[in-house]
Design a protein around this motif. Structure first.
Motif, PDB file in Angstrom:
ATOM      1  N   CYS A 247       0.830  -1.206   0.000  1.00  0.00           N
ATOM      2  CA  CYS A 247       0.000   0.000   0.000  1.00  0.00           C
ATOM      3  C   CYS A 247       0.864   1.255   0.000  1.00  0.00           C
ATOM      4  N   PRO A 248       0.842   2.048  -1.057  1.00  0.00           N
ATOM      5  CA  PRO A 248       1.658   3.260  -1.072  1.00  0.00           C
ATOM      6  C   PRO A 248       1.170   4.313  -0.092  1.00  0.00           C
ATOM      7  N   TYR A 249      -0.112   4.290   0.233  1.00  0.00           N
ATOM      8  CA  TYR A 249      -0.640   5.278   1.177  1.00  0.00           C
ATOM      9  C   TYR A 249      -0.216   4.960   2.610  1.00  0.00           C
ATOM     10  N   CYS A 250       0.157   3.710   2.842  1.00  0.00           N
ATOM     11  CA  CYS A 250       0.679   3.304   4.153  1.00  0.00           C
ATOM     12  C   CYS A 250       2.181   3.517   4.253  1.00  0.00           C
ATOM     13  N   HIS A 251       2.919   3.261   3.169  1.00  0.00           N
ATOM     14  CA  HIS A 251       4.377   3.198   3.256  1.00  0.00           C
ATOM     15  C   HIS A 251       5.111   4.024   2.190  1.00  0.00           C
ATOM     16  N   GLY A 252       4.388   4.630   1.275  1.00  0.00           N
ATOM     17  CA  GLY A 252       5.052   5.307   0.165  1.00  0.00           C
ATOM     18  C   GLY A 252       5.990   6.417   0.590  1.00  0.00           C
ATOM     19  N   TRP A 253       5.564   7.252   1.530  1.00  0.00           N
ATOM     20  CA  TRP A 253       6.398   8.371   1.961  1.00  0.00           C
ATOM     21  C   TRP A 253       7.728   7.883   2.519  1.00  0.00           C
ATOM     22  N   GLU A 254       7.706   6.785   3.237  1.00  0.00           N
ATOM     23  CA  GLU A 254       8.916   6.277   3.889  1.00  0.00           C
ATOM     24  C   GLU A 254       9.950   5.769   2.886  1.00  0.00           C
ATOM     25  N   VAL A 255       9.542   5.412   1.679  1.00  0.00           N
ATOM     26  CA  VAL A 255      10.500   4.914   0.681  1.00  0.00           C
ATOM     27  C   VAL A 255      10.567   5.842  -0.535  1.00  0.00           C
TER      28      VAL A 255
ATOM     29  N   ALA B 205      12.668  -1.336  -1.681  1.00  0.00           N
ATOM     30  CA  ALA B 205      11.312  -1.762  -1.332  1.00  0.00           C
ATOM     31  C   ALA B 205      10.799  -2.636  -2.456  1.00  0.00           C
ATOM     32  N   LEU B 206      10.132  -3.716  -2.078  1.00  0.00           N
ATOM     33  CA  LEU B 206       9.544  -4.629  -3.055  1.00  0.00           C
ATOM     34  C   LEU B 206       8.033  -4.614  -2.868  1.00  0.00           C
ATOM     35  N   VAL B 207       7.323  -4.264  -3.912  1.00  0.00           N
ATOM     36  CA  VAL B 207       5.871  -4.153  -3.868  1.00  0.00           C
ATOM     37  C   VAL B 207       5.252  -5.436  -4.398  1.00  0.00           C
ATOM     38  N   VAL B 208       4.328  -6.014  -3.635  1.00  0.00           N
ATOM     39  CA  VAL B 208       3.655  -7.244  -4.036  1.00  0.00           C
ATOM     40  C   VAL B 208       2.147  -7.040  -3.928  1.00  0.00           C
TER      41      VAL B 208
END
Length: 325
Positions: free
Chosen positions: A137-145, A227-230
Motif C-alpha cells: 500500500c503506497p498510502y501506508c508506506h510510500g512516503w517512507e521509501v 522496497a519490493l511491492v507485491v
C-alpha cells in the motif's frame, strides 16, 4: 471449561483490532455489557508504524491497540485472549460462541471484526520482511521509501496499476515481469511513465544487515531495490461465521480476484443474518486502520439501535399485559 451458564453479554465482539475495539468502545459507552474475544494476531503486527490516521500518524499499531483495550475496559468492557472458532444460533435468537480452549459464551448480538490474512506470492523470504520493506500500500508506506529504488513484482494484472501508483512516490520504480506476460499496451504505459521493465522470474531477496537491497532472478542476476511491492491475496478470517451460514464471497478488482470477504450492508455492517454485524477488513479488504475503526463505530451504533428496538417491543408487551390490554 464451559462458561455458558455464567457468561452472557449483550454483545460479543470477535476480534480486537481497530474495528473491533472501536465498536466495543461505542457499545460500552452505550451501557451495554460487552466482551471482546481477541486472538492477539492483528494483521498489521509486522509494521512498526501506521500512517494516514489523523492525529495518530506514525504511531505504533501495538500502542494504538493497547490504548484501545484500556479505554474499553475502563468503561467496564471485558477482553479475553482466545480464538472464537464457531457460533451457534440459540432458540431465543441469541448466539453461543465457542472458543478454541473449549469455553463458550452467550451473546444477544455478534460483531465480528476478525480481519483478514495476507497470502503472499510464492517467493522465498517475503514473509520475513512483510510490512517492513515488502509492501503493498503506497498510502501506508510510500512516503517512507520516497525517491528510493522501488521494484514491483508482477504476478497478475494489477501489477501495472501498482507500478503506476508507486511511480508517484519514486521515479526509480522498476516493474519485475516475473511470471506475468505484459501486453504491448502495458509496456507503452510503463515506458511513458519512465518505469523500467526487467524480465525474468524473481527467485529470492537480497538482504544486507537489516536492509533489503535487491532481488535475485533465475539465472543469478540481481536487481537493486529498497522496497519490493507485491499484491497479496486478501483472505477473510471468517471461520466463526461458517456455521451460521454466512459464507465468503470473492472480491474482484478490474476483473481479477484479489481475495474474499463477508458481504454486509455498507452503511451499517449488517449481514444477511439478523443479529450479526461485521466491520473492518473481514468485510472490506482494502480498508485502512481509520476506515476500519469508523466501520466498527457505525456497526456498533446499529447493534445498539437494534437492541433498543427489541427492548422497546418487550416493554410495550409488558405494559399492555399489565394494563390488561
Amino acid at each position: 471449561m464451559d462458561n455458558a451458564r455464567d457468561s452472557s453479554f449483550d454483545v460479543v465482539v470477535v476480534g480486537g483490532g481497530a474495528a473491533g475495539l472501536a465498536g466495543a468502545l461505542t457499545l460500552v459507552r452505550a451501557r451495554r455489557t460487552v466482551l471482546v474475544i481477541d486472538s492477539g494476531t492483528p494483521r498489521n503486527a509486522p509494521a512498526a508504524h501506521m500512517h494516514g490516521y489523523l492525529g495518530q500518524d506514525g504511531e505504533s499499531p501495538a500502542a494504538l491497540l493497547a490504548r484501545g483495550r484500556a479505554e474499553v475496559t475502563g468503561y467496564g468492557g471485558e477482553i479475553r485472549p482466545g480464538t472464537a472458532v464457531a457460533a451457534d444460533r440459540l432458540p431465543d435468537g441469541g448466539f453461543l460462541v465457542r472458543c478454541g480452549d473449549g469455553s463458550t459464551v452467550r451473546a444477544r448480538r455478534l460483531l465480528v471484526a476478525t480481519g483478514l490474512v495476507d497470502e503472499l506470492p510464492a517467493v522465498p523470504g517475503l514473509g520475513a520482511r512483510w510490512g517492513r520493506d515488502v509492501l503493498h500500500c503506497p498510502y501506508c508506506h510510500g512516503w517512507e521509501v520516497r525517491d528510493r529504488p522501488i521494484a514491483v513484482l508482477a504476478d497478475g494484472p494489477l501489477a501495472v496499476h501498482q507500478a503506476e501508483l508507486w511511480r508517484q512516490w519514486s521515479e526509480r520504480t522498476t516493474l519485475l515481469a516475473h511470471t506475468w506476460r505484459l501486453t504491448a499496451q502495458d509496456r507503452e504505459l510503463l515506458a511513458a511513465l519512465g518505469v523500467r521493465v526487467v524480465e525474468g522470474e524473481v527467485t529470492g531477496l537480497v538482504v544486507r544487515g537489516e536492509e533489503l537491497t535487491g532481488v535475485t532472478l533465475a539465472g543469478g542476476a540481481a536487481v537493486e531495490c529498497r522496497a519490493l511491492v507485491v499484491a497479496p491475496r486478501f483472505s477473510a478470517r471468517s471461520g466463526v461465521l461458517t456455521g451460521l451460514g454466512l459464507p465468503t464471497t470473492v472480491v474482484e478488482r478490474d476483473g481479477m480476484a484479489i481475495g474474499t470477504c463477508v458481504e454486509s450492508d455498507p452503511a451499517t455492517g449488517a449481514t444477511a443474518l439478523h443479529g450479526v454485524w461485521v466491520a473492518g477488513n473481514v468485510t472490506s479488504p482494502v480498508e485502512k486502520v481509520p476506515g476500519a475503526a469508523a466501520q466498527g463505530v457505525r456497526a456498533a451504533m446499529a447493534v445498539n439501535t437494534d437492541l433498543i428496538e427489541e427492548e422497546t417491543r418487550r416493554a410495550v408487551r409488558a405494559h399492555r399485559a399489565g394494563a390488561g390490554v
